[in-house]
Enzyme design. Structure first.
Site, PDB file in Angstrom:
ATOM      1  N   LYS A  88      51.434  15.121  42.773  1.00  0.00           N
ATOM      2  CA  LYS A  88      52.409  16.185  43.066  1.00  0.00           C
ATOM      3  C   LYS A  88      52.587  17.147  41.884  1.00  0.00           C
ATOM      4  O   LYS A  88      53.111  18.248  42.056  1.00  0.00           O
ATOM      5  CB  LYS A  88      53.757  15.595  43.475  1.00  0.00           C
ATOM      6  CG  LYS A  88      54.512  14.851  42.408  1.00  0.00           C
ATOM      7  CD  LYS A  88      55.796  14.254  42.969  1.00  0.00           C
ATOM      8  CE  LYS A  88      56.534  13.413  41.942  1.00  0.00           C
ATOM      9  NZ  LYS A  88      57.047  14.157  40.803  1.00  0.00           N
ATOM     10  N   ASP A  89      52.127  16.746  40.679  1.00  0.00           N
ATOM     11  CA  ASP A  89      52.239  17.632  39.514  1.00  0.00           C
ATOM     12  C   ASP A  89      51.063  18.605  39.393  1.00  0.00           C
ATOM     13  O   ASP A  89      51.114  19.533  38.576  1.00  0.00           O
ATOM     14  CB  ASP A  89      52.304  16.805  38.214  1.00  0.00           C
ATOM     15  CG  ASP A  89      53.571  15.966  38.115  1.00  0.00           C
ATOM     16  OD1 ASP A  89      54.586  16.351  38.718  1.00  0.00           O
ATOM     17  OD2 ASP A  89      53.538  14.925  37.427  1.00  0.00           O
ATOM     18  N   ARG A 136      63.744  20.928  45.843  1.00  0.00           N
ATOM     19  CA  ARG A 136      63.401  20.440  47.180  1.00  0.00           C
ATOM     20  C   ARG A 136      64.408  19.392  47.651  1.00  0.00           C
ATOM     21  O   ARG A 136      64.896  19.436  48.788  1.00  0.00           O
ATOM     22  CB  ARG A 136      61.994  19.820  47.140  1.00  0.00           C
ATOM     23  CG  ARG A 136      61.636  18.991  48.367  1.00  0.00           C
ATOM     24  CD  ARG A 136      60.349  18.197  48.143  1.00  0.00           C
ATOM     25  NE  ARG A 136      60.456  17.229  47.059  1.00  0.00           N
ATOM     26  CZ  ARG A 136      60.980  16.016  47.184  1.00  0.00           C
ATOM     27  NH1 ARG A 136      61.482  15.618  48.335  1.00  0.00           N
ATOM     28  NH2 ARG A 136      61.015  15.190  46.152  1.00  0.00           N
ATOM     29  N   ARG A 137      64.718  18.446  46.776  1.00  0.00           N
ATOM     30  CA  ARG A 137      65.690  17.418  47.150  1.00  0.00           C
ATOM     31  C   ARG A 137      67.074  18.031  47.335  1.00  0.00           C
ATOM     32  O   ARG A 137      67.795  17.682  48.268  1.00  0.00           O
ATOM     33  CB  ARG A 137      65.732  16.319  46.081  1.00  0.00           C
ATOM     34  CG  ARG A 137      64.490  15.446  46.050  1.00  0.00           C
ATOM     35  CD  ARG A 137      64.561  14.442  44.916  1.00  0.00           C
ATOM     36  NE  ARG A 137      63.383  13.569  44.898  1.00  0.00           N
ATOM     37  CZ  ARG A 137      62.794  13.134  43.795  1.00  0.00           C
ATOM     38  NH1 ARG A 137      63.255  13.510  42.604  1.00  0.00           N
ATOM     39  NH2 ARG A 137      61.743  12.337  43.854  1.00  0.00           N
ATOM     40  N   ARG A 158      67.278  15.963  34.032  1.00  0.00           N
ATOM     41  CA  ARG A 158      65.931  15.710  33.529  1.00  0.00           C
ATOM     42  C   ARG A 158      65.904  14.295  32.987  1.00  0.00           C
ATOM     43  O   ARG A 158      66.916  13.636  32.889  1.00  0.00           O
ATOM     44  CB  ARG A 158      65.600  16.678  32.374  1.00  0.00           C
ATOM     45  CG  ARG A 158      65.296  18.100  32.741  1.00  0.00           C
ATOM     46  CD  ARG A 158      63.894  18.357  33.249  1.00  0.00           C
ATOM     47  NE  ARG A 158      62.821  17.584  32.652  1.00  0.00           N
ATOM     48  CZ  ARG A 158      62.003  18.017  31.700  1.00  0.00           C
ATOM     49  NH1 ARG A 158      62.165  19.224  31.189  1.00  0.00           N
ATOM     50  NH2 ARG A 158      61.034  17.253  31.247  1.00  0.00           N
ATOM     51  N   ARG A 164      67.770   8.651  33.995  1.00  0.00           N
ATOM     52  CA  ARG A 164      68.376   9.082  35.266  1.00  0.00           C
ATOM     53  C   ARG A 164      69.269   7.997  35.855  1.00  0.00           C
ATOM     54  O   ARG A 164      70.399   8.272  36.263  1.00  0.00           O
ATOM     55  CB  ARG A 164      67.277   9.495  36.243  1.00  0.00           C
ATOM     56  CG  ARG A 164      66.553  10.750  35.777  1.00  0.00           C
ATOM     57  CD  ARG A 164      65.419  11.148  36.709  1.00  0.00           C
ATOM     58  NE  ARG A 164      64.659  12.258  36.130  1.00  0.00           N
ATOM     59  CZ  ARG A 164      64.222  13.312  36.807  1.00  0.00           C
ATOM     60  NH1 ARG A 164      64.466  13.424  38.098  1.00  0.00           N
ATOM     61  NH2 ARG A 164      63.544  14.266  36.205  1.00  0.00           N
ATOM     62  N   CYS A 251      54.847  23.942  42.429  1.00  0.00           N
ATOM     63  CA  CYS A 251      55.329  22.594  42.735  1.00  0.00           C
ATOM     64  C   CYS A 251      56.784  22.380  42.327  1.00  0.00           C
ATOM     65  O   CYS A 251      57.328  21.302  42.518  1.00  0.00           O
ATOM     66  CB  CYS A 251      54.416  21.533  42.137  1.00  0.00           C
ATOM     67  SG  CYS A 251      54.201  21.597  40.367  1.00  0.00           S
TER      68      CYS A 251
END
Length: 338
Positions: A88-89, A136-137, A158, A164, A251
């Site tokens: 995805k990166d 997106r989330r 981040r 997190r 992305c």
């Protein structure tokens, strides 16, 4: 340029990887698999990328390529023989001098919630603070909350998994949203309080999949790494990334996409990789674009024969992107990445 080492007698293969705990874990798993198929040992070469040292918000620094460029430069300089990326990166355009030699079987593509007191998303208190670094989330969580009469505040964060989850443990946030695949790979999936259905939050294009890349002119290594490729995963992520590219979005844009094989999807979501052995002839591609506050979403899907070629997978993504753009998707993405 450093001379390439391709013969079996020429020592260990050098695998370029980011230094994070997750990157090291997934690269270690790939290293073991490459050793099995090549008969050669593999040594990990740690490389620091811009995305690892920058403290800026990922959406602000562009997202595209920030975790990838340094690894690719090391490949082209001959300092490493191959590299492992979270797919995805990867920017959607593949450089001519690098080969995407293998896309192994995909891990769980879903997002997950790690919330205080074992709560699910629906059980979060009014005004709950939910952390994620992903527009997106944010778009999909806020839209879901609006539709179900919930009030949440999405907070841009981040950091690695420990950082997190630490926000929740310290009481600074009520919950964070992470990728299931990452937690699986570092052995922390038991901290999940809810697996978020893809009907609620579509993952990032390519989420849960890895990309194994090497120099395009290293034919022996390209051929050896190809043994790790999974054709269905490659077709799915190619369709998802084609959708992203056709939307002209990077992305870090608020775009979700998932290509799957519908009759197999429910058993796979339950964690049964065998499903039931049925022959599947169609691939479904779902896409979503939304404003980060969740006030507007374009969510659509298309179904076609399971792609057997790169061009067929690309066409599936372009077809859905065209339908989404016709419904106004471009206006929901903010500044588009060209």
């Amino acid at each position: 340029m450093t001379e390439r080492r391709t013969g079996p007698e020429s020592g260990p293969l050098r695998l370029g990887t980011r230094r994070s705990k997750l990157a090291m874990a997934q690269s270690g798993q790939v290293a073991d698999a490459v050793s099995r198929v090549t008969g050669r040992s593999v040594e990990l070469v740690e490389i620091t990328t811009y995305g690892d040292v920058s403290r800026e918000n990922l959406a602000q620094i562009g997202g595209t390529g920030v975790f990838v460029t340094a690894l690719r430069e090391a490949l082209l300089r001959g300092e490493v023989d191959f590299a492992v990326h979270s797919l995805k990166d990867l920017p959607t355009a593949q450089p001519d001098d690098l080969a995407l030699a293998a896309v192994p079987v995909r891990e769980d593509a879903r997002d997950v919630l790690v919330a205080r007191d074992g709560l699910s998303f629906a059980e979060l208190p009014d005004g709950a603070r939910v952390g994620t670094g992903s527009p997106r989330r944010m778009a999909q969580l806020n839209a879901y909350a609006r539709c179900h009469g919930l009030t949440i505040e999405t907070v841009a964060i981040r950091g690695n998994v420990d950082t997190r989850i630490g926000y929740v443990r310290k009481g600074e946030l009520d919950a964070v949203v992470l990728a299931a695949a990452g937690l699986n790979r570092i052995g922390r999936i038991d901290e999940v309080t809810e697996f978020l259905s893809v009907d609620m939050v579509l993952p990032a294009p390519g989420q849960g999949a890895l990309a194994i890349e090497c120099a395009a002119n290293n034919a022996d290594l390209v051929a050896a790494l190809a043994a790790l490729d999974d054709p269905v995963t490659r077709a799915a992520v190619t369709a998802e990334r084609s959708l992203l590219a056709s939307l002209e979005a990077g992305c870090s844009a608020p775009v979700g996409a998932l290509a799957d094989l519908p009759p197999l999807s429910a058993p796979l979501e339950r964690g049964d990789p065998q499903a039931d052995g049925q022959i599947v002839k169609e691939m479904r591609l779902r896409g979503v674009v939304g404003t980060t506050d969740g006030s507007a979403l374009v969510q659509m899907s298309t179904t076609g024969p399971v792609p057997e070629t790169y061009d067929q997978a690309m066409a599936l993504g372009r077809e859905l992107a065209a339908e989404m753009l016709a419904k106004g998707a471009a206006g929901l993405m903010g500044e588009r990445a060209h």
